[in-house]
Design a protein around this motif. Structure first.
Motif, PDB file in Angstrom:
ATOM      1  N   TRP A  64       9.931  -3.434   2.014  1.00  0.00           N
ATOM      2  CA  TRP A  64       9.245  -4.733   2.087  1.00  0.00           C
ATOM      3  C   TRP A  64       9.198  -5.224   3.536  1.00  0.00           C
ATOM      4  O   TRP A  64       8.157  -5.694   4.008  1.00  0.00           O
ATOM      5  CB  TRP A  64       9.979  -5.742   1.207  1.00  0.00           C
ATOM      6  N   GLU A  94       8.968   4.460 -13.143  1.00  0.00           N
ATOM      7  CA  GLU A  94       7.724   3.724 -13.313  1.00  0.00           C
ATOM      8  C   GLU A  94       7.821   2.332 -12.681  1.00  0.00           C
ATOM      9  O   GLU A  94       8.675   1.527 -13.048  1.00  0.00           O
ATOM     10  CB  GLU A  94       7.362   3.587 -14.797  1.00  0.00           C
ATOM     11  N   GLY A  95       6.966   2.093 -11.677  1.00  0.00           N
ATOM     12  CA  GLY A  95       6.871   0.777 -11.069  1.00  0.00           C
ATOM     13  C   GLY A  95       7.895   0.467 -10.008  1.00  0.00           C
ATOM     14  O   GLY A  95       7.871  -0.631  -9.446  1.00  0.00           O
ATOM     15  N   ILE A  96       8.786   1.410  -9.689  1.00  0.00           N
ATOM     16  CA  ILE A  96       9.823   1.115  -8.700  1.00  0.00           C
ATOM     17  C   ILE A  96      10.031   2.293  -7.755  1.00  0.00           C
ATOM     18  O   ILE A  96       9.754   3.443  -8.084  1.00  0.00           O
ATOM     19  CB  ILE A  96      11.175   0.760  -9.352  1.00  0.00           C
ATOM     20  N   THR A 104      16.629  -0.675  -5.624  1.00  0.00           N
ATOM     21  CA  THR A 104      15.227  -0.432  -5.933  1.00  0.00           C
ATOM     22  C   THR A 104      14.357  -1.624  -5.552  1.00  0.00           C
ATOM     23  O   THR A 104      14.837  -2.745  -5.411  1.00  0.00           O
ATOM     24  CB  THR A 104      15.034  -0.138  -7.433  1.00  0.00           C
ATOM     25  N   GLN A 106      10.233  -3.205  -6.454  1.00  0.00           N
ATOM     26  CA  GLN A 106       9.066  -3.099  -7.308  1.00  0.00           C
ATOM     27  C   GLN A 106       7.831  -2.728  -6.472  1.00  0.00           C
ATOM     28  O   GLN A 106       7.566  -3.341  -5.435  1.00  0.00           O
ATOM     29  CB  GLN A 106       8.813  -4.432  -8.010  1.00  0.00           C
ATOM     30  N   GLU A 108       4.809  -3.344  -7.251  1.00  0.00           N
ATOM     31  CA  GLU A 108       3.861  -4.461  -7.271  1.00  0.00           C
ATOM     32  C   GLU A 108       4.142  -5.442  -6.132  1.00  0.00           C
ATOM     33  O   GLU A 108       3.215  -6.083  -5.624  1.00  0.00           O
ATOM     34  CB  GLU A 108       3.906  -5.178  -8.617  1.00  0.00           C
ATOM     35  N   GLU A 109       5.408  -5.589  -5.736  1.00  0.00           N
ATOM     36  CA  GLU A 109       5.732  -6.459  -4.605  1.00  0.00           C
ATOM     37  C   GLU A 109       5.090  -5.944  -3.325  1.00  0.00           C
ATOM     38  O   GLU A 109       4.616  -6.728  -2.489  1.00  0.00           O
ATOM     39  CB  GLU A 109       7.249  -6.543  -4.408  1.00  0.00           C
ATOM     40  N   ARG A 135       7.517   8.866 -11.785  1.00  0.00           N
ATOM     41  CA  ARG A 135       7.268   7.662 -12.575  1.00  0.00           C
ATOM     42  C   ARG A 135       7.958   7.759 -13.936  1.00  0.00           C
ATOM     43  O   ARG A 135       7.630   7.037 -14.867  1.00  0.00           O
ATOM     44  CB  ARG A 135       5.763   7.456 -12.743  1.00  0.00           C
TER      45      ARG A 135
END
Length: 247
Positions: A64, A94-96, A104, A106, A108-109, A135
């Motif tokens: 990030w 999945e997603g991370i 971990t 995300q 999406e972030e 995933r």
């Protein structure tokens, strides 16, 4: 005879005449073959005229933080940006993504940081995320029956509105589909990254056509894991409004 890109009007294709920037965030620790992928990506960036930044072995929060620095640097640039690539390579589910500290973050972030709302420099510009990570832990042995090929094309003829939706002009390309493993060779690098680099560097056409070729090559191949044959294919999620040509 003019090329396909030359035949496209300004409304058909993104303007790629300004700066092209790439950021690679990669966990190389305990991921044999990942340095091979980094080298291949760097060669691809050079061939396609991208200015590249690479960051290795980040904690989860570091993904990030580095993307935030990348965004701030673009927003402060005096000259415009045409396009950006962000490549994310790590262990994951999945997603991370998993950082070098085993924490971990995300996905999406990370995706949200470069939306039309959150990144002024890339408003209305193509933002390509390439994710080399598992995933899930499912394994695909393949199917004998050839499925029917179906598809729909929806054409929108409305004039361009004065505002853009928050989430347009993004392309998310995953090494595998939801729930499944992504494959990486300890010497040759990951199947997905190596195939993508070869296609993007040596073929011409708009990016969705190139990704179709990546998918075809991966789907046609057969990988061996633990003495058993496996199949794998990437997944492409696109909200691009125009054609994106890299060559």
């Amino acid at each position: 005879m003019s090329s396909e890109a030359e035949q496209s009007t300004d409304q058909d294709a993104y303007d790629m005449s300004d700066a092209r920037l790439a950021l690679t965030l990669c966990i190389t620790k305990n991921r044999a073959g990942s340095e091979t992928d980094v080298k291949a990506l760097e060669q691809m960036y050079e061939a396609l005229g991208f200015k590249s930044t690479v960051r290795r072995n980040l904690p989860a929060k570091g993904f990030w933080e580095e993307l935030e620095k990348f965004r701030e640097a673009m927003d402060q640039m005096k000259d415009p940006v045409s396009c950006c690539f962000v490549v994310l390579m790590a262990h994951g589910e999945e997603g991370i993504l998993q950082g070098v500290d085993d924490n971990t973050i995300q996905l999406e972030e990370l995706f949200a940081m470069l939306t039309n709302k959150n990144c002024r420099a890339l408003r209305g510009k193509p933002k390509v995320f390439i994710v080399q990570a598992c995933r899930g832990d499912q394994k695909d042995s393949g199917e004998v029956v050839q499925p029917k090929e179906t598809g729909e094309t929806v054409l929108l003829s409305k004039e361009q509105p004065p505002k853009l939706p928050t989430y347009t002009d993004a392309l998310h390309v995953f090494a595998t589909v939801e729930g499944y493993l992504a494959y990486r060779h300890e010497n040759d690098g990951s199947f997905f990254i190596q195939t993508l680099v070869d296609v993007f560097t040596n073929m011409k056409g708009h990016i969705l056509d190139l990704l179709t070729e990546v998918t075809r090559r991966m789907a046609d191949a057969e990988l061996m894991q633990g003495g058993k044959p496996r199949k794998v294919n990437p997944e492409v999620q696109s909200t691009l409004r125009k054609l994106l040509y890299l060559q």
